[in-house]
Design a protein around this motif. Structure first.
Motif, PDB file in Angstrom:
ATOM      1  N   ASP A 171     -78.226   1.908 -65.390  1.00  0.00           N
ATOM      2  CA  ASP A 171     -77.015   1.170 -65.010  1.00  0.00           C
ATOM      3  C   ASP A 171     -77.019   0.949 -63.503  1.00  0.00           C
ATOM      4  OD1 ASP A 171     -76.453   3.697 -64.040  1.00  0.00           O
ATOM      5  OD2 ASP A 171     -74.448   3.816 -64.926  1.00  0.00           O
ATOM      6  N   ILE A 215     -76.765  -1.533 -71.997  1.00  0.00           N
ATOM      7  CA  ILE A 215     -76.374  -2.763 -72.698  1.00  0.00           C
ATOM      8  C   ILE A 215     -74.897  -3.081 -72.490  1.00  0.00           C
ATOM      9  CG2 ILE A 215     -76.266  -3.946 -74.931  1.00  0.00           C
ATOM     10  CD1 ILE A 215     -79.086  -3.502 -73.849  1.00  0.00           C
ATOM     11  N   ALA A 216     -74.045  -2.071 -72.451  1.00  0.00           N
ATOM     12  CA  ALA A 216     -72.619  -2.324 -72.239  1.00  0.00           C
ATOM     13  C   ALA A 216     -72.390  -2.997 -70.890  1.00  0.00           C
ATOM     14  CB  ALA A 216     -71.835  -1.016 -72.323  1.00  0.00           C
ATOM     15  N   GLU A 217     -73.143  -2.596 -69.882  1.00  0.00           N
ATOM     16  CA  GLU A 217     -73.030  -3.215 -68.566  1.00  0.00           C
ATOM     17  C   GLU A 217     -73.716  -4.572 -68.549  1.00  0.00           C
ATOM     18  OE1 GLU A 217     -75.079  -1.656 -64.733  1.00  0.00           O
ATOM     19  OE2 GLU A 217     -73.130  -0.635 -64.793  1.00  0.00           O
ATOM     20  N   LEU A 218     -74.887  -4.641 -69.201  1.00  0.00           N
ATOM     21  CA  LEU A 218     -75.663  -5.876 -69.225  1.00  0.00           C
ATOM     22  C   LEU A 218     -74.900  -7.007 -69.920  1.00  0.00           C
ATOM     23  CD1 LEU A 218     -78.526  -6.724 -68.300  1.00  0.00           C
ATOM     24  CD2 LEU A 218     -79.324  -6.189 -70.602  1.00  0.00           C
ATOM     25  N   ARG A 219     -74.154  -6.668 -70.955  1.00  0.00           N
ATOM     26  CA  ARG A 219     -73.406  -7.675 -71.715  1.00  0.00           C
ATOM     27  C   ARG A 219     -72.410  -8.427 -70.836  1.00  0.00           C
ATOM     28  NH1 ARG A 219     -69.657  -5.186 -76.204  1.00  0.00           N
ATOM     29  NH2 ARG A 219     -68.711  -4.452 -74.254  1.00  0.00           N
ATOM     30  N   GLU A 220     -71.905  -7.769 -69.810  1.00  0.00           N
ATOM     31  CA  GLU A 220     -70.890  -8.375 -68.949  1.00  0.00           C
ATOM     32  C   GLU A 220     -71.477  -9.135 -67.760  1.00  0.00           C
ATOM     33  OE1 GLU A 220     -67.856  -8.331 -70.140  1.00  0.00           O
ATOM     34  OE2 GLU A 220     -68.709  -7.127 -71.772  1.00  0.00           O
ATOM     35  N   ARG A 221     -72.791  -9.168 -67.655  1.00  0.00           N
ATOM     36  CA  ARG A 221     -73.408  -9.875 -66.536  1.00  0.00           C
ATOM     37  C   ARG A 221     -73.578 -11.352 -66.858  1.00  0.00           C
ATOM     38  NH1 ARG A 221     -77.945  -5.364 -64.613  1.00  0.00           N
ATOM     39  NH2 ARG A 221     -76.436  -3.914 -63.678  1.00  0.00           N
ATOM     40  N   HIS A 222     -73.609 -12.160 -65.792  1.00  0.00           N
ATOM     41  CA  HIS A 222     -73.721 -13.619 -65.938  1.00  0.00           C
ATOM     42  C   HIS A 222     -74.843 -14.141 -65.044  1.00  0.00           C
ATOM     43  CE1 HIS A 222     -70.142 -13.964 -68.492  1.00  0.00           C
ATOM     44  NE2 HIS A 222     -69.635 -12.980 -67.743  1.00  0.00           N
ATOM     45  N   GLU A 281     -86.314  -7.205 -75.434  1.00  0.00           N
ATOM     46  CA  GLU A 281     -85.235  -8.010 -74.850  1.00  0.00           C
ATOM     47  C   GLU A 281     -84.929  -9.287 -75.619  1.00  0.00           C
ATOM     48  OE1 GLU A 281     -86.681  -5.674 -71.187  1.00  0.00           O
ATOM     49  OE2 GLU A 281     -87.512  -6.416 -73.070  1.00  0.00           O
ATOM     50  N   LEU A 331     -82.296  -9.382 -78.089  1.00  0.00           N
ATOM     51  CA  LEU A 331     -80.922  -9.334 -77.578  1.00  0.00           C
ATOM     52  C   LEU A 331     -80.515 -10.644 -76.902  1.00  0.00           C
ATOM     53  CD1 LEU A 331     -81.071  -5.755 -76.026  1.00  0.00           C
ATOM     54  CD2 LEU A 331     -79.907  -6.428 -78.132  1.00  0.00           C
TER      55      LEU A 331
END
Length: 249
Positions: free
Chosen positions: A31, A67-74, A131, A134
């Protein structure tokens, strides 16, 4: 830097640093906090070059990015190169880096291992880049480092088709150079670090720098590095010791 951080355990051992990834609740997922703390490790090793031994904990190297953090990235986060910038910095550290892979090394965890100079594995190691399952790509080094390490056909099978390598398979394609029981893995990493530490530190640093230089820089960069070493006190001391030993045998 304290020995125990929020995501890492750092142990200093004279000529080396042992850094354990330590987020057991999420299988050592990488993270932002871990990225920041690994940057602090890099800063220390850039200021005072030593061998770096990277390992996981609790039977896992690193399960990937969080993944929880990655999901919120743009898009802007991707362009910032959060993981790729860190792994490039690790790869460029002055002294060699050893990744001791126990259990899962997936996604960003695998890419962290690819950035090391040496990879050794436990018998339970599993290495891959899932990856694309996902909806993203392995953009922190796998798309170019992995082909350099194992060749294009195997790299494509891992990246495009989701193949996960066992320790034996990773050894067969030279992604790792040694396989040990989990209980012996860190001893093996330290034995390798001992062999590196027995070399002249300046020669090792310059050898690593020249080894990773662009092809167009050779042979000039080789000659310039050798010119520095030809004037170093260690070169005269080590060669005199070699000649003395040879004379006595």
């Amino acid at each position: 830097m304290p020995d125990s951080l929020s995501t890492l355990i750092v142990t200093r051992q004279g000529d080396r640093l042992h850094v354990q990834l330590n987020r057991p609740a999420v299988r050592n997922a990488i993270d932002q906090a871990m990225v920041d703390e690994l940057h602090r490790v890099c800063a220390e090793l850039e200021a005072m070059p030593r061998i770096l031994v990277l390992s996981g904990s609790h039977g896992v190297f690193a399960s990937g990015a969080d993944i929880a953090e990655l999901r919120e990235r743009h898009g802007a986060d991707a362009l910032a190169g959060i993981n790729s910038g860190l792994f490039a910095r690790i790869a460029a550290l002055p002294m060699p880096v050893i990744a001791a892979i126990d259990g899962w090394a997936l996604g960003g965890g695998a890419e962290l291992a690819y950035a090391a100079d040496f990879r050794i594995a436990s018998e339970t190691a599993r290495i891959g880049n899932p990856e694309t399952s996902l909806g993203i790509i392995p953009a922190a080094g796998a798309l170019w480092r992995l082909a350099q390490l194992v060749g294009e056909p195997v790299a494509k099978e891992i990246i495009f088709a989701g193949r996960i390598l066992t320790a034996a398979e990773a050894l067969a394609v030279h992604l790792v150079t040694e396989v040990h029981g989990a209980a012996q893995l860190l001893d093996a990493a330290n034995a390798l670090a001992d062999r590196i530490a027995a070399q002249d530190p300046l020669a090792t640093q310059l050898a690593k720098k020249v080894f990773h230089s662009p092809l167009a820089a050779h042979p000039q960069i080789d000659n310039e590095a050798q010119a520095v070493l030809f004037e170093s006190p260690a070169k005269f001391e080590r060669m005199a010791a070699f000649l003395s030993r040879a004379k006595s045998t």
